[in-house]
Design a protein around this motif. Structure first.
Motif, mmCIF file in Angstrom:
data_model
loop_
_atom_site.group_PDB
_atom_site.id
_atom_site.type_symbol
_atom_site.label_atom_id
_atom_site.label_comp_id
_atom_site.label_asym_id
_atom_site.label_seq_id
_atom_site.Cartn_x
_atom_site.Cartn_y
_atom_site.Cartn_z
ATOM 1 N N GLN A 267 18.507 -77.267 35.992
ATOM 2 C CA GLN A 267 18.228 -77.838 34.684
ATOM 3 C C GLN A 267 18.827 -79.239 34.559
ATOM 4 O O GLN A 267 19.843 -79.556 35.173
ATOM 5 C CB GLN A 267 18.811 -76.964 33.569
ATOM 6 C CG GLN A 267 17.961 -75.778 33.174
ATOM 7 C CD GLN A 267 18.441 -75.179 31.871
ATOM 8 O OE1 GLN A 267 19.614 -75.270 31.511
ATOM 9 N NE2 GLN A 267 17.526 -74.536 31.144
ATOM 10 N N ASP A 296 12.829 -79.109 33.413
ATOM 11 C CA ASP A 296 13.527 -78.000 32.779
ATOM 12 C C ASP A 296 14.771 -78.599 32.138
ATOM 13 O O ASP A 296 15.742 -78.940 32.821
ATOM 14 C CB ASP A 296 13.898 -76.955 33.834
ATOM 15 C CG ASP A 296 14.495 -75.697 33.222
ATOM 16 O OD1 ASP A 296 14.645 -75.651 31.987
ATOM 17 O OD2 ASP A 296 14.823 -74.769 33.979
ATOM 18 N N PRO A 303 8.671 -76.619 29.228
ATOM 19 C CA PRO A 303 8.868 -77.863 29.965
ATOM 20 C C PRO A 303 8.799 -79.069 29.050
ATOM 21 O O PRO A 303 8.175 -79.044 27.986
ATOM 22 C CB PRO A 303 7.711 -77.863 30.964
ATOM 23 C CG PRO A 303 6.647 -77.055 30.301
ATOM 24 C CD PRO A 303 7.362 -76.000 29.518
ATOM 25 N N TRP A 322 6.308 -72.474 29.693
ATOM 26 C CA TRP A 322 5.981 -72.845 31.069
ATOM 27 C C TRP A 322 4.661 -72.195 31.477
ATOM 28 O O TRP A 322 4.470 -70.998 31.251
ATOM 29 C CB TRP A 322 7.082 -72.397 32.019
ATOM 30 C CG TRP A 322 8.331 -73.199 31.881
ATOM 31 C CD1 TRP A 322 9.354 -72.969 31.008
ATOM 32 C CD2 TRP A 322 8.675 -74.365 32.617
ATOM 33 N NE1 TRP A 322 10.326 -73.932 31.153
ATOM 34 C CE2 TRP A 322 9.939 -74.794 32.132
ATOM 35 C CE3 TRP A 322 8.051 -75.096 33.631
ATOM 36 C CZ2 TRP A 322 10.576 -75.934 32.646
ATOM 37 C CZ3 TRP A 322 8.691 -76.216 34.146
ATOM 38 C CH2 TRP A 322 9.928 -76.626 33.653
ATOM 39 N N ARG A 326 6.376 -70.003 35.239
ATOM 40 C CA ARG A 326 7.134 -70.512 36.394
ATOM 41 C C ARG A 326 7.782 -71.847 36.062
ATOM 42 O O ARG A 326 7.105 -72.775 35.648
ATOM 43 C CB ARG A 326 6.220 -70.657 37.609
ATOM 44 C CG ARG A 326 5.822 -69.322 38.212
ATOM 45 C CD ARG A 326 4.891 -69.498 39.376
ATOM 46 N NE ARG A 326 3.580 -69.967 38.948
ATOM 47 C CZ ARG A 326 2.576 -70.226 39.790
ATOM 48 N NH1 ARG A 326 2.750 -70.072 41.083
ATOM 49 N NH2 ARG A 326 1.421 -70.632 39.325
ATOM 50 N N ARG A 327 9.076 -71.962 36.263
ATOM 51 C CA ARG A 327 9.800 -73.198 35.974
ATOM 52 C C ARG A 327 9.763 -74.120 37.199
ATOM 53 O O ARG A 327 10.772 -74.329 37.862
ATOM 54 C CB ARG A 327 11.241 -72.884 35.579
ATOM 55 C CG ARG A 327 11.366 -72.136 34.264
ATOM 56 C CD ARG A 327 12.794 -71.777 33.949
ATOM 57 N NE ARG A 327 12.907 -71.131 32.652
ATOM 58 C CZ ARG A 327 13.239 -71.754 31.516
ATOM 59 N NH1 ARG A 327 13.507 -73.053 31.546
ATOM 60 N NH2 ARG A 327 13.305 -71.100 30.374
ATOM 61 N N ALA A 329 9.767 -77.441 37.994
ATOM 62 C CA ALA A 329 10.016 -78.791 37.515
ATOM 63 C C ALA A 329 9.816 -79.812 38.638
ATOM 64 O O ALA A 329 10.244 -79.596 39.774
ATOM 65 C CB ALA A 329 11.435 -78.892 36.970
#
Length: 352
Positions: A267, A296, A303, A322, A326-327, A329
């Motif tokens: 993050q 993130d 997002p 998201w 799914r994150r 980034a």
């Protein structure tokens, strides 16, 4: 530092921002033909068109006159340099005349640039002028690419590369004019499309021929749906390097333009990301053609979409969730002569 709300301004929220579509593309790539067709589509009839042409006498406004009654011609040079201030002045005048009902009501503005314009300075002018940024929203950048001459233009014309890099949608035109070759007509077009995707993997890529433009095509560039995750990024292909806490990998690139993707497994604190972005833009300046992606960010459930063009950072946009949960980034960075490790240096340092 708290992340700013996307689209906040000092203007009353009762004033809805007017969308601006920037139509670009190299000389002879079919911008005016496309625009004439766009203006006949449902929802595009209440449109003001700003046409910029080179030379003392303009022609495009005469060609467009049958399609739109609200055409304004700006001459005396390129819209991205000497005429750029005129663009700001015209947009201000349009807003006040619309507000005070001194002209027909309009819902959107289309700016058709000269074929030699770099869209970067135009985008920068629209975003950096406070009054314009409060009243208008840059909705999308459309770029036409000539199927016949596009490959040669990309190889020899820096303006063509800049136009492709800035686009949200790339429309390959004149495919109906292609003649058979050793690889076949479709093979030649596909080769061009592969090169375009390598230069700008986040742009929607479509084909367009005169008289064939569906309303659904323009619906695809809605601001909420513009950002996609390219398949090769999603699967982690194209030579990913395992560099913690972010990973660098490169797409195939043009001799003068590189596309580097930064992936982030951690993050971000917003102030750290903002500092990294500003450091990158200040260091590399106009060599940063475009940066776009989503992050993130601590404290956000979905997002945060971020992007920059030609040294200017857009206001961030928060998405509710998201995609597919799914994150993933990432940032896609399109640069001219900036090595991948230099692109990622500030982001790596601030994230670490």
């Amino acid at each position: 530092m708290t992340m700013p709300e996307a689209g906040t301004s000092k203007v009353s929220k009762a004033i809805r921002k007017i969308p601006i579509t920037l139509l670009t593309g190299f000389l002879g790539s079919g911008k005016t033909t496309l625009l004439r067709r766009m203006l006949t589509l449902p929802g595009w009839n209440e449109t003001v068109v700003l046409v910029n042409e080179l030379g003392e006498v303009g022609l495009d406004h005469h060609l467009l006159g049958t399609a739109s009654d609200a055409v304004m011609l700006m001459e005396n040079g390129c819209i991205c340099c000497s005429v750029r201030d005129d663009l700001i002045g015209v947009l201000e005048e349009l807003f006040w005349k619309r507000l005070h009902r001194q002209m027909p009501y309009f819902k959107r503005v289309v700016v058709e640039t000269t074929g030699l314009a770099d869209p970067g300075p135009i985008v920068r002018a629209l975003l950096s002028h406070s009054l314009i940024a409060e009243r208008y929203a840059l909705d999308s950048v459309l770029c036409t690419v000539d199927a016949l001459a596009g490959a040669a233009q990309l190889a020899s014309q820096p303006e063509s590369l800049a136009q492709v890099a800035a686009a949200d949608m790339l429309l390959v035109t004149k495919t109906d004019c292609m003649v058979g070759s050793s690889g076949g007509k479709d093979g030649a077009v596909q080769e061009l499309e592969t090169a375009l995707h390598a230069l700008n993997p986040l742009a929607l890529l479509r084909r367009s021929v005169p008289g064939e433009l569906s309303p659904q095509l323009l619906d695809e560039i809605d601001a909420r749906d513009r950002l996609r995750v390219p398949a090769d990024l999603e699967t982690g292909e194209a030579g990913e390097q395992n560099v913690a806490p972010s990973a660098l990998f490169r797409y195939r690139h043009h001799d003068r333009v590189q596309t580097t993707t930064l992936r982030f497994a951690r993050q971000w604190q917003w102030d750290a990301f903002e500092a990294a972005m500003r450091a990158t833009l200040e260091r590399h300046g106009d060599r940063i053609l475009r940066i776009k992606g989503w992050l993130d960010v601590a404290g956000e459930s979905g997002p945060v979409v971020v992007q920059a063009v030609g040294g200017t950072m857009f206001a961030p946009e928060k998405l509710a969730a998201w995609p597919e949960g799914r994150r993933n980034a990432f940032l896609v960075c399109i640069t001219a002569g900036v090595p991948p490790d230099a692109v990622g240096a500030a982001f790596h340092s601030h994230l670490a």
